[in-house]
Write an enzyme that holds these catalytic residues in place. Sequence first.
Site, PDB file in Angstrom:
ATOM      1  N   HIS A 306       0.856  -1.182   0.000  1.00 34.30           N
ATOM      2  CA  HIS A 306       0.000   0.000   0.000  1.00 34.30           C
ATOM      3  C   HIS A 306       0.893   1.232   0.000  1.00 34.30           C
ATOM      4  CE1 HIS A 306      -3.157   2.818   1.166  1.00 34.30           C
ATOM      5  NE2 HIS A 306      -4.004   1.900   0.766  1.00 34.30           N
ATOM      6  N   ASP A 364      -7.922  -5.416   0.282  1.00 36.74           N
ATOM      7  CA  ASP A 364      -8.389  -6.218  -0.847  1.00 36.74           C
ATOM      8  C   ASP A 364      -7.999  -7.682  -0.755  1.00 36.74           C
ATOM      9  OD1 ASP A 364      -9.624  -4.135  -2.140  1.00 36.74           O
ATOM     10  OD2 ASP A 364      -7.722  -3.437  -2.959  1.00 36.74           O
TER      11      ASP A 364
HETATM   12  N1  ACO Z   1       4.167  -7.608  -4.697  1.00 34.79           N
HETATM   13  C1  ACO Z   1       5.510  -7.621  -4.877  1.00 34.79           C
HETATM   14  N2  ACO Z   1       6.289  -6.525  -4.763  1.00 34.79           N
HETATM   15  C2  ACO Z   1       5.675  -5.361  -4.477  1.00 34.79           C
HETATM   16  C3  ACO Z   1       4.275  -5.279  -4.252  1.00 34.79           C
HETATM   17  C4  ACO Z   1       3.526  -6.463  -4.380  1.00 34.79           C
HETATM   18  N3  ACO Z   1       2.213  -6.442  -4.212  1.00 34.79           N
HETATM   19  N4  ACO Z   1       3.940  -3.992  -3.984  1.00 34.79           N
HETATM   20  C5  ACO Z   1       5.094  -3.293  -4.014  1.00 34.79           C
HETATM   21  N5  ACO Z   1       6.132  -4.118  -4.299  1.00 34.79           N
HETATM   22  C6  ACO Z   1       7.550  -3.730  -4.370  1.00 34.79           C
HETATM   23  C7  ACO Z   1       7.846  -2.959  -5.658  1.00 34.79           C
HETATM   24  O1  ACO Z   1       8.287  -3.835  -6.680  1.00 34.79           O
HETATM   25  C8  ACO Z   1       8.920  -2.006  -5.210  1.00 34.79           C
HETATM   26  O2  ACO Z   1      10.151  -2.719  -5.182  1.00 34.79           O
HETATM   27  P1  ACO Z   1      11.545  -1.937  -5.504  1.00 34.79           P
HETATM   28  O3  ACO Z   1      11.680  -0.895  -4.437  1.00 34.79           O
HETATM   29  O4  ACO Z   1      12.563  -3.029  -5.432  1.00 34.79           O
HETATM   30  O5  ACO Z   1      11.374  -1.352  -6.867  1.00 34.79           O
HETATM   31  C9  ACO Z   1       8.541  -1.667  -3.768  1.00 34.79           C
HETATM   32  O6  ACO Z   1       7.783  -2.802  -3.305  1.00 34.79           O
HETATM   33  C10 ACO Z   1       7.709  -0.411  -3.614  1.00 34.79           C
HETATM   34  O7  ACO Z   1       6.592  -0.491  -4.507  1.00 34.79           O
HETATM   35  P2  ACO Z   1       5.942   0.755  -5.259  1.00 34.79           P
HETATM   36  O8  ACO Z   1       5.203   0.270  -6.465  1.00 34.79           O
HETATM   37  O9  ACO Z   1       6.997   1.810  -5.467  1.00 34.79           O
HETATM   38  O10 ACO Z   1       4.948   1.271  -4.163  1.00 34.79           O
HETATM   39  P3  ACO Z   1       3.694   2.198  -4.417  1.00 34.79           P
HETATM   40  O11 ACO Z   1       3.439   2.887  -3.146  1.00 34.79           O
HETATM   41  O12 ACO Z   1       3.888   3.051  -5.628  1.00 34.79           O
HETATM   42  O13 ACO Z   1       2.540   1.149  -4.780  1.00 34.79           O
HETATM   43  C11 ACO Z   1       0.713  -0.312  -4.610  1.00 34.79           C
HETATM   44  C12 ACO Z   1       1.557   0.756  -3.908  1.00 34.79           C
HETATM   45  C13 ACO Z   1       0.246   0.212  -5.991  1.00 34.79           C
HETATM   46  C14 ACO Z   1      -0.549  -0.590  -3.784  1.00 34.79           C
HETATM   47  C15 ACO Z   1       1.542  -1.595  -4.773  1.00 34.79           C
HETATM   48  O14 ACO Z   1       1.943  -2.079  -3.507  1.00 34.79           O
HETATM   49  C16 ACO Z   1       0.818  -2.679  -5.565  1.00 34.79           C
HETATM   50  O15 ACO Z   1       0.872  -2.671  -6.785  1.00 34.79           O
HETATM   51  N6  ACO Z   1       0.129  -3.635  -4.864  1.00 34.79           N
HETATM   52  C17 ACO Z   1      -0.650  -4.644  -5.518  1.00 34.79           C
HETATM   53  C18 ACO Z   1      -1.994  -4.037  -5.936  1.00 34.79           C
HETATM   54  C19 ACO Z   1      -2.923  -3.799  -4.767  1.00 34.79           C
HETATM   55  O16 ACO Z   1      -3.123  -4.660  -3.921  1.00 34.79           O
HETATM   56  N7  ACO Z   1      -3.552  -2.606  -4.753  1.00 34.79           N
HETATM   57  C20 ACO Z   1      -4.550  -2.265  -3.742  1.00 34.79           C
HETATM   58  C21 ACO Z   1      -4.160  -1.049  -2.989  1.00 34.79           C
HETATM   59  S1  ACO Z   1      -5.311  -0.768  -1.693  1.00 34.79           S
HETATM   60  C22 ACO Z   1      -6.649  -0.023  -2.425  1.00 34.79           C
HETATM   61  O17 ACO Z   1      -6.590   0.607  -3.439  1.00 34.79           O
HETATM   62  C23 ACO Z   1      -7.890  -0.170  -1.687  1.00 34.79           C
END
Ligand code: ACO
Length: 430
Positions: A306, A364
């Site tokens: 998140h 979620d």
């Molecule tokens: N699985 C594996 N790796 C992940 C995940 C994941 N679900 N989420 C983040 N990471 C990793 C990224 O690859 C990144 O790694 P790096 O630093 O080596 O490049 C690091 O963690 C940070 O991730 P970002 O994408 O920069 O974080 P951001 O804050 O932009 O994204 C997000 C947050 C979009 C929710 C992300 O965690 C994600 O895509 N999760 C899966 C989708 C999801 O469950 N969304 C629901 C959000 S809650 C809602 O809307 C109600």
Amino acid sequence: MADKKAVLKIDGKDIELDVRSGSIGPDVIDINPLYKHSGAFTYDPGFTSTASCESKITYIDGDEGVLLHRGYPIEQLAEKGDFLEVCYLLLYGELPTAAQKADFDNRVTRHTMVHEQMSKFFSGYRRDAHPMAVMVGTVGALSAFYHDSTDITDPHQRMVASLRMIAKMPTIAAMAYKYHIGQPFVYPKNDLGYAANFLHMCFAVPCEEYKVNPVLARAMDRIFILHADHEQNASTSTVRLAGSSGANPFACIAAGIACLWGPAHGGANEAALNMLMEIGTVDRIPEYIAKAKDKNDPFRLMGFGHRVYKNYDPRARIMQKTMYEVLEATGRHNDPLMQVALELEKIALSDPYFKDKKLYPNVDFYSGITLRALGFPTTMFTVLFALARTVGWIAQWAEMIEDPQQRIGRPRQLYTGAPKRDYVKLDDRG
Ligand code: ACO
């Protein structure tokens, strides 16, 4: 005048900026005068360090896993309150008295029907249309059906539009669902509670009696509470930005729904359930954990991570409890997907990759299994989110309209395109 100041040095010049403190949470540096004094903009793609507004509605402490609505913890609201009480709280700032609650429930209930002509609007969609596509269009169309409440300068009309949307969203969502599966629309039944009425409109058919299971109605109501508001997320910011131009509230909420549809936001519960189904059995989990950790693989664990929570999402715990209740009430306590989800969570939470990046289950992760057990297809998951979030969007929109500092939202950019150059005639281009 703020007591605390931040000083930014640029081109040898010191620019003093006010530092403002909220009631809780991080301070903000007020960069409003920055451009005037320095000629420079700030650059923050994804708004990771930017507070876009001042708000009194919702507070999140992502490191501690805290979510408060008007100061009240989400756990207490979900456990002790009901959705319409939370709606009242978000809209008016205080929990209602018993008389205020009865009056509010009554006013919402009186607005549950939609104009009969709206049903014709639905039939314009392809019969296999995704219900979210239908939601974006039909909610936007409310401004044509209820034009009388689009005067945003009138506080009374703003409240009428707000109540109309909270009341009609379940009806529209249920109609989108019925249209999607080819069943006749079911009219609202105003002797049922908000969530029970929604379940009735979704699952009743004209040919037989449908009795709403009170355990499932309570679970649905709690799911609505968990999604009611979440501060300045992507869809709420979309609603505020759309509203900042003076657009009518129905159009703004339609914009919020369009934004919510994305898989990184509201579409994640659908994606999370699809992922659990794809994994299928506990023995395949290590393969998917490895994929999620592989930098060359775009796969992510859906329902994990998140932008704000760097701890367990407090809503995920309540959702997990709700999942157990729904699976029990529907006789699915041995649901294999639940086993996959529980095991996946256990493995991910003990894996250094997820621990170091502070990736925890979000709301979620468990909602997909719960909604499926309630009887909804995955295509409806984001619709349910939109239904519940409508009150948050509308409360944030109203707060923005009432804010004397409010101006049209207009970000700037760092331009990296071609500098000025002269037009070349078609024949002279090489
Ligand atoms: N699985 C594996 N790796 C992940 C995940 C994941 N679900 N989420 C983040 N990471 C990793 C990224 O690859 C990144 O790694 P790096 O630093 O080596 O490049 C690091 O963690 C940070 O991730 P970002 O994408 O920069 O974080 P951001 O804050 O932009 O994204 C997000 C947050 C979009 C929710 C992300 O965690 C994600 O895509 N999760 C899966 C989708 C999801 O469950 N969304 C629901 C959000 S809650 C809602 O809307 C109600």
